[in-house]
Motif scaffolding. Structure first.
Motif, PDB file in Angstrom:
ATOM      1  N   GLN A 266       0.884  -1.206  -0.124  1.00  0.00           N
ATOM      2  CA  GLN A 266      -0.100   0.089  -0.062  1.00  0.00           C
ATOM      3  C   GLN A 266       0.800   1.319   0.014  1.00  0.00           C
ATOM      4  O   GLN A 266       0.423   2.407  -0.009  1.00  0.00           O
ATOM      5  CB  GLN A 266      -1.030   0.086   1.221  1.00  0.00           C
ATOM      6  CG  GLN A 266      -1.903  -1.165   1.411  1.00  0.00           C
ATOM      7  CD  GLN A 266      -2.896  -1.313   2.429  1.00  0.00           C
ATOM      8  OE1 GLN A 266      -2.265  -1.329   3.815  1.00  0.00           O
ATOM      9  NE2 GLN A 266      -4.041  -0.947   2.294  1.00  0.00           N
TER      10      GLN A 266
ATOM     11  N   SER B  23       2.296   6.203   2.028  1.00  0.00           N
ATOM     12  CA  SER B  23       1.024   6.029   1.603  1.00  0.00           C
ATOM     13  C   SER B  23       0.491   7.151   0.950  1.00  0.00           C
ATOM     14  O   SER B  23       0.998   8.264   1.271  1.00  0.00           O
ATOM     15  CB  SER B  23       0.064   5.651   2.696  1.00  0.00           C
ATOM     16  OG  SER B  23      -1.187   5.790   2.498  1.00  0.00           O
TER      17      SER B  23
ATOM     18  N   HIS C  13      -3.857   3.816  -6.994  1.00  0.00           N
ATOM     19  CA  HIS C  13      -3.699   3.110  -5.698  1.00  0.00           C
ATOM     20  C   HIS C  13      -4.884   3.367  -4.859  1.00  0.00           C
ATOM     21  O   HIS C  13      -5.769   2.710  -4.372  1.00  0.00           O
ATOM     22  CB  HIS C  13      -2.402   2.718  -5.415  1.00  0.00           C
ATOM     23  CG  HIS C  13      -2.643   1.849  -3.998  1.00  0.00           C
ATOM     24  ND1 HIS C  13      -2.440   0.414  -4.000  1.00  0.00           N
ATOM     25  CD2 HIS C  13      -2.636   2.136  -2.801  1.00  0.00           C
ATOM     26  CE1 HIS C  13      -2.403   0.026  -2.778  1.00  0.00           C
ATOM     27  NE2 HIS C  13      -2.689   1.139  -2.019  1.00  0.00           N
ATOM     28  N   LEU C  14      -4.756   4.667  -4.756  1.00  0.00           N
ATOM     29  CA  LEU C  14      -5.497   5.370  -3.691  1.00  0.00           C
ATOM     30  C   LEU C  14      -6.989   5.237  -4.184  1.00  0.00           C
ATOM     31  O   LEU C  14      -7.962   5.253  -3.480  1.00  0.00           O
ATOM     32  CB  LEU C  14      -5.249   6.861  -3.490  1.00  0.00           C
ATOM     33  CG  LEU C  14      -6.005   7.567  -2.442  1.00  0.00           C
ATOM     34  CD1 LEU C  14      -5.893   6.924  -0.942  1.00  0.00           C
ATOM     35  CD2 LEU C  14      -5.334   9.060  -2.184  1.00  0.00           C
TER      36      LEU C  14
ATOM     37  N   SER D 192      -8.650   3.217  -6.389  1.00  0.00           N
ATOM     38  CA  SER D 192      -9.177   2.221  -6.359  1.00  0.00           C
ATOM     39  C   SER D 192      -9.449   1.486  -5.101  1.00  0.00           C
ATOM     40  O   SER D 192     -10.505   0.771  -4.820  1.00  0.00           O
ATOM     41  CB  SER D 192      -8.128   1.182  -7.074  1.00  0.00           C
ATOM     42  OG  SER D 192      -6.902   0.876  -6.625  1.00  0.00           O
ATOM     43  N   SER D 193      -8.699   1.961  -4.057  1.00  0.00           N
ATOM     44  CA  SER D 193      -8.863   1.680  -2.719  1.00  0.00           C
ATOM     45  C   SER D 193     -10.351   2.258  -1.988  1.00  0.00           C
ATOM     46  O   SER D 193     -11.090   1.771  -1.469  1.00  0.00           O
ATOM     47  CB  SER D 193      -7.509   1.976  -1.662  1.00  0.00           C
ATOM     48  OG  SER D 193      -6.482   1.329  -2.239  1.00  0.00           O
ATOM     49  N   GLN D 194     -10.361   3.418  -2.463  1.00  0.00           N
ATOM     50  CA  GLN D 194     -11.578   4.218  -1.917  1.00  0.00           C
ATOM     51  C   GLN D 194     -12.897   3.763  -2.864  1.00  0.00           C
ATOM     52  O   GLN D 194     -13.860   3.826  -2.214  1.00  0.00           O
ATOM     53  CB  GLN D 194     -11.336   5.837  -2.094  1.00  0.00           C
ATOM     54  CG  GLN D 194     -10.068   6.565  -1.429  1.00  0.00           C
ATOM     55  CD  GLN D 194      -9.850   7.829  -1.801  1.00  0.00           C
ATOM     56  OE1 GLN D 194      -9.919   8.214  -3.142  1.00  0.00           O
ATOM     57  NE2 GLN D 194      -9.352   8.716  -0.620  1.00  0.00           N
TER      58      GLN D 194
ATOM     59  N   ARG E 284      -3.929  -6.002 -11.246  1.00  0.00           N
ATOM     60  CA  ARG E 284      -5.186  -6.321 -10.742  1.00  0.00           C
ATOM     61  C   ARG E 284      -6.096  -7.532 -11.192  1.00  0.00           C
ATOM     62  O   ARG E 284      -6.526  -8.326 -10.599  1.00  0.00           O
ATOM     63  CB  ARG E 284      -6.119  -4.914 -10.770  1.00  0.00           C
ATOM     64  CG  ARG E 284      -5.430  -3.781  -9.817  1.00  0.00           C
ATOM     65  CD  ARG E 284      -5.041  -4.250  -8.395  1.00  0.00           C
ATOM     66  NE  ARG E 284      -4.578  -3.144  -7.723  1.00  0.00           N
ATOM     67  CZ  ARG E 284      -3.406  -2.783  -7.717  1.00  0.00           C
ATOM     68  NH1 ARG E 284      -2.392  -3.234  -8.236  1.00  0.00           N
ATOM     69  NH2 ARG E 284      -3.019  -1.658  -6.798  1.00  0.00           N
TER      70      ARG E 284
END
Length: 302
Positions: free
Chosen positions: A5, A47, A116-117, A119-121, A167
């Motif tokens: 992460q 991060s 990354h951020l 897609s995490s949210q 992914r």
């Protein structure tokens, strides 16, 4: 925080916040913030969520606070401290523009961290449909308007391609559903849309057989037969020769088993061809994938 992460280098953090690298190192040494993990090669990794925190610290410093007064504060405390001057949450439009600006700078670290951020949210499907699609469209518009060059677009496309492959491939490898073949027709060199489609379909339990661009019809047929694929998905760009594409699809439909679905998408996809399903959006593709997978499970039980 898992190492996977932590995707931003100190240089990327510096560019995203405007805070010099040396200042970030000094703050880490004196105030233990921003904290970083080390890669196997000794590189600092952060991060993406640290960006908003640092932006709040920047505003507090501009209001006259000293670093030692704000470094130990939580984000909520900083937001209360800076009050009306707190940075607004980015809208979809200006966030996409930040990504376009990063492509213009050839800043891969920033793009990777943003992907990354986001897609995490939003989750992987939301990230693709709500963020990547507008970003790709904005890249194309920026090139047409002369704001970026073609190598900027290619650079960003490769970053998107690498991120999406990282992914959908693990999802596909672990999937228990049927195979679906992804390719584009002879003469078609664009395939970023294929990776977006593969990501959506992999989320619903299908295994992906990815051949990529410019695939001869005989190879499509042979691969579909060997892999026992239940569908062939083809991406067709707006620059394709409509008549030529239609003829190839008619030929492919004629030579394939009627049990194999042909699904096409993209701005150049022809409509109203018998035996060919057209997807006008990735959301429609997700609905199709759900129906197909449920049909597959039902038939397997029977």
């Amino acid at each position: 925080m898992k190492t996977s992460q932590l995707t931003m280098t100190i240089g990327a953090v510096s560019r995203a916040t405007g805070i010099p690298v040396n200042t970030l190192r000094t703050w880490e040494r004196r105030y233990k913030f921003p904290t970083a993990e080390r890669s196997d090669g000794g590189q600092r990794l952060y991060s993406p969520e640290v960006i908003q925190h640092l932006n709040l610290i920047n505003i507090a410093l501009q209001k006259g606070f000293r670093p030692k007064q704000v470094m130990g504060l939580e984000r909520s405390e900083l937001e209360a401290l800076v009050g009306k001057n707190a940075p607004p949450k980015p809208t979809e439009e200006n966030e996409v523009q930040l990504w376009v600006d990063a492509a213009r700078r050839l800043d891969g670290d920033f793009l990777d961290a943003s992907f990354h951020l986001s897609s995490s949210q939003l989750g992987l499907q939301g990230f693709v449909t709500e963020k990547l699609v507008p970003f790709v469209q904005a890249l194309g518009s920026s090139w047409v308007e002369g704001k970026i060059q073609i190598f900027h677009e290619h650079f960003a496309s490769e970053r998107i391609h690498d991120f999406l492959t990282s992914r959908w491939r693990p999802l596909s490898d672990k999937a228990s559903g049927p195979n679906i073949l992804f390719a584009s027709l002879p003469g078609e060199k664009h395939f970023l849309g294929l990776h977006m489609a593969a990501t959506i379909v992999a989320l619903y339990g299908f295994r992906i057989i990815f051949l990529g661009p410019h695939t001869p019809l005989l190879d499509l047929q042979a691969c579909a037969w060997q892999s026992d694929s239940k569908a062939i998905m083809l991406s067709i760009s707006a620059t394709s020769d409509h008549e030529n594409v239609s003829q190839k699809l008619i030929q492919l439909r004629k030579n394939l088993s009627p049990n194999i679905h042909i699904v096409v998408g993209g701005r150049g996809a022809p409509t109203h061809l018998e035996g060919v399903t057209v997807m006008t959006s990735l959301t429609d593709l997700a609905s199709w994938a759900i129906q197909m997978f449920n049909h597959f499970k039902l038939n397997r039980k029977l």
